[in-house]
Design an enzyme around this catalytic site. Structure first.
Site, PDB file in Angstrom:
ATOM      1  CG  HIS A  81      46.168  47.657  33.354  1.00 47.28           C
ATOM      2  ND1 HIS A  81      47.323  48.161  33.395  1.00 47.28           N
ATOM      3  CD2 HIS A  81      46.367  46.036  33.430  1.00 47.28           C
ATOM      4  CE1 HIS A  81      48.290  47.172  33.806  1.00 47.28           C
ATOM      5  NE2 HIS A  81      47.747  46.057  33.672  1.00 47.28           N
ATOM      6  CB  CYS A  89      33.729  62.093  42.890  1.00 48.07           C
ATOM      7  SG  CYS A  89      33.975  63.409  44.119  1.00 48.07           S
ATOM      8  CB  CYS A  92      32.053  61.853  47.615  1.00 48.00           C
ATOM      9  SG  CYS A  92      31.272  61.786  45.941  1.00 48.00           S
ATOM     10  CB  CYS A 119      31.285  64.851  41.768  1.00 49.64           C
ATOM     11  SG  CYS A 119      30.263  63.630  42.866  1.00 49.64           S
ATOM     12  N   GLY A 159      41.520  35.743  24.895  1.00 47.61           N
ATOM     13  CA  GLY A 159      41.763  37.162  24.391  1.00 47.61           C
ATOM     14  C   GLY A 159      42.823  38.052  24.779  1.00 47.61           C
ATOM     15  CG  ASN A 191      45.655  35.447  22.594  1.00 42.56           C
ATOM     16  OD1 ASN A 191      44.572  36.402  22.411  1.00 42.56           O
ATOM     17  ND2 ASN A 191      46.902  35.682  22.460  1.00 42.56           N
ATOM     18  CG  LEU A 192      43.388  34.675  17.180  1.00 40.26           C
ATOM     19  CD1 LEU A 192      42.632  35.963  16.248  1.00 40.26           C
ATOM     20  CD2 LEU A 192      42.684  33.311  16.655  1.00 40.26           C
ATOM     21  CD  GLN A 193      47.739  37.571  18.693  1.00 43.49           C
ATOM     22  OE1 GLN A 193      47.308  37.382  19.862  1.00 43.49           O
ATOM     23  NE2 GLN A 193      46.999  38.487  17.677  1.00 43.49           N
TER      24      GLN A 193
HETATM   25 ZN   LIG Z   1      31.779  63.630  44.905  1.00 43.84          ZN
END
Ligand SMILES: [Zn+2]
Length: 352
Positions: A81, A89, A92, A119, A159, A191-193
């Protein structure tokens, strides 16, 4: 992806430290047996200091690393994500890691990823790396994530509620599920949940990621290396007219592309404080060879790093690269001077 998150935070649960210790012990034995290891991290860090230095807690959703090495080579990281500190850029493809949030304002819509910067290498438009709702996940990262899921002996989810697409399209297609349902492979979730994959886990640990990882590293006899903030800085001095010098201070990354991590630069004896890039200070008085130029560098402060006094010994017109290292635990900077920065040579191909 925001549309897939629960509207009300799920109830949290914390196991006793003794229970976490037992689970860390079992997990350490499993890790020692594994030939490949996969991490799925959303809001986690491998370092207990992450809570104190939240800018570090910016880890990709899925990582595969060599067992026990726990290093994060870029080619093995699948950032499904994006990363709010990374922009690139359009022309490039040069990537820039920023010491600030490098995300578009989306004022022209959620698919307008322009960050407003250009850039430094080619002048092209920079765009953020965030994947918004309705946009395709990056193919390279998605393929890599599935490939890791097919190969890993152990998937360690740290997490994460495992409720972000593609993880929540159906339980059968989640990346942790691929590992959890494969014969011989193990799935561990910290994980807590509750998560949708709890029913197929081999290890289900309800605690903070930092608590589990500190115990796990101890069981594996691996020291947690101190986090060191590393910065590279070029000081360039040019003679413009007799007795007039132009001094330029530039943050750079390892291939000498300019990187933004300073807020201001002040040179002792100069009234003007340079507060915007490029940080340029004009010196009117004669500067003798061997004279000390003292700079006061002000950083972004995301790691609570204090200002640094950099003493530059002037040896004529020159460019000097400084390696700056800050240890948040001791609150101290160290400086190493390197005489000649290595410039990246761009290849120019002429018509035959
Ligand atoms: Zn560039």
């Amino acid at each position: 992806m925001a549309e897939t998150a629960p509207k009300v935070a799920a109830e949290e649960r914390r196991e006793s430290l003794a229970a976490v210790d037992r689970e860390a012990d079992a997990l350490a034995k499993q890790i020692k047996k594994a030939s490949t290891l996969s991490f799925s991290l959303v809001q986690a860090s491998l370092h207990p200091l992450a809570k104190r230095y939240p800018a570090r807690a910016c880890f990709p959703p899925l990582i595969r690393s060599k067992p026990l090495a726990l290093t994060l080579p870029k080619e093995r990281i699948a950032e499904l994500h994006g990363n709010s500190n990374r922009e690139a850029c359009k022309d490039c493809n040069k990537e820039y890691m920023r010491d600030f949030r490098a995300v578009s304002t989306y004022k022209n819509g959620i698919h307008d990823h322009r960050t407003g910067r250009k850039c430094a290498r080619c002048g092209g438009t920079l765009v953020d790396s965030i994947i918004n709702f309705g946009e395709n996940l990056p193919k390279r990262d998605l393929d890599l994530a599935y490939q890791h899921a097919e190969l890993a002996d152990l998937c360690l989810v740290l997490g994460s509620s495992v409720t972000i697409t593609p993880a929540c399209i159906t339980p059968a297609c989640t990346i942790p599920t691929i590992v959890g349902e494969r014969k011989g492979a193990k799935l561990a979730v910290c994980n807590l949940q509750k998560t949708p994959v709890d029913g197929i886990t081999d290890y289900r640990i309800f605690t903070e990621t930092d608590i589990l990882m500190a115990k796990l590293m101890e069981k594996l006899d691996l020291p947690i290396p101190p986090f060191i903030l590393r910065r590279r800085l070029i000081v360039k001095v040019e003679t413009q007219e007799e007795d007039r010098r132009k001094v330029e201070v530039t943050g750079v990354d390892s291939d000498v592309t300019p990187v933004t991590f300073l807020q201001s630069v002040r040179l002792e004896g100069s009234r003007r404080i340079a507060r915007a890039e490029p940080y340029i200070i004009h010196v009117r008085d004669a500067v003798k060879t061997g004279a000390e130029m003292k700079f006061d560098l002000e950083f972004m402060g995301h790691y609570n790093e204090p200002n640094l006094e950099l003493v530059h010994s002037y040896n004529g017109n020159e460019e000097v690269l400084y390696l700056l290292e800050y240890n948040p635990e001791t609150g101290e900077w160290t400086i190493e001077r390197q005489e000649t920065p290595e410039r990246v040579v761009e290849c120019i191909v002429l018509d035959p």
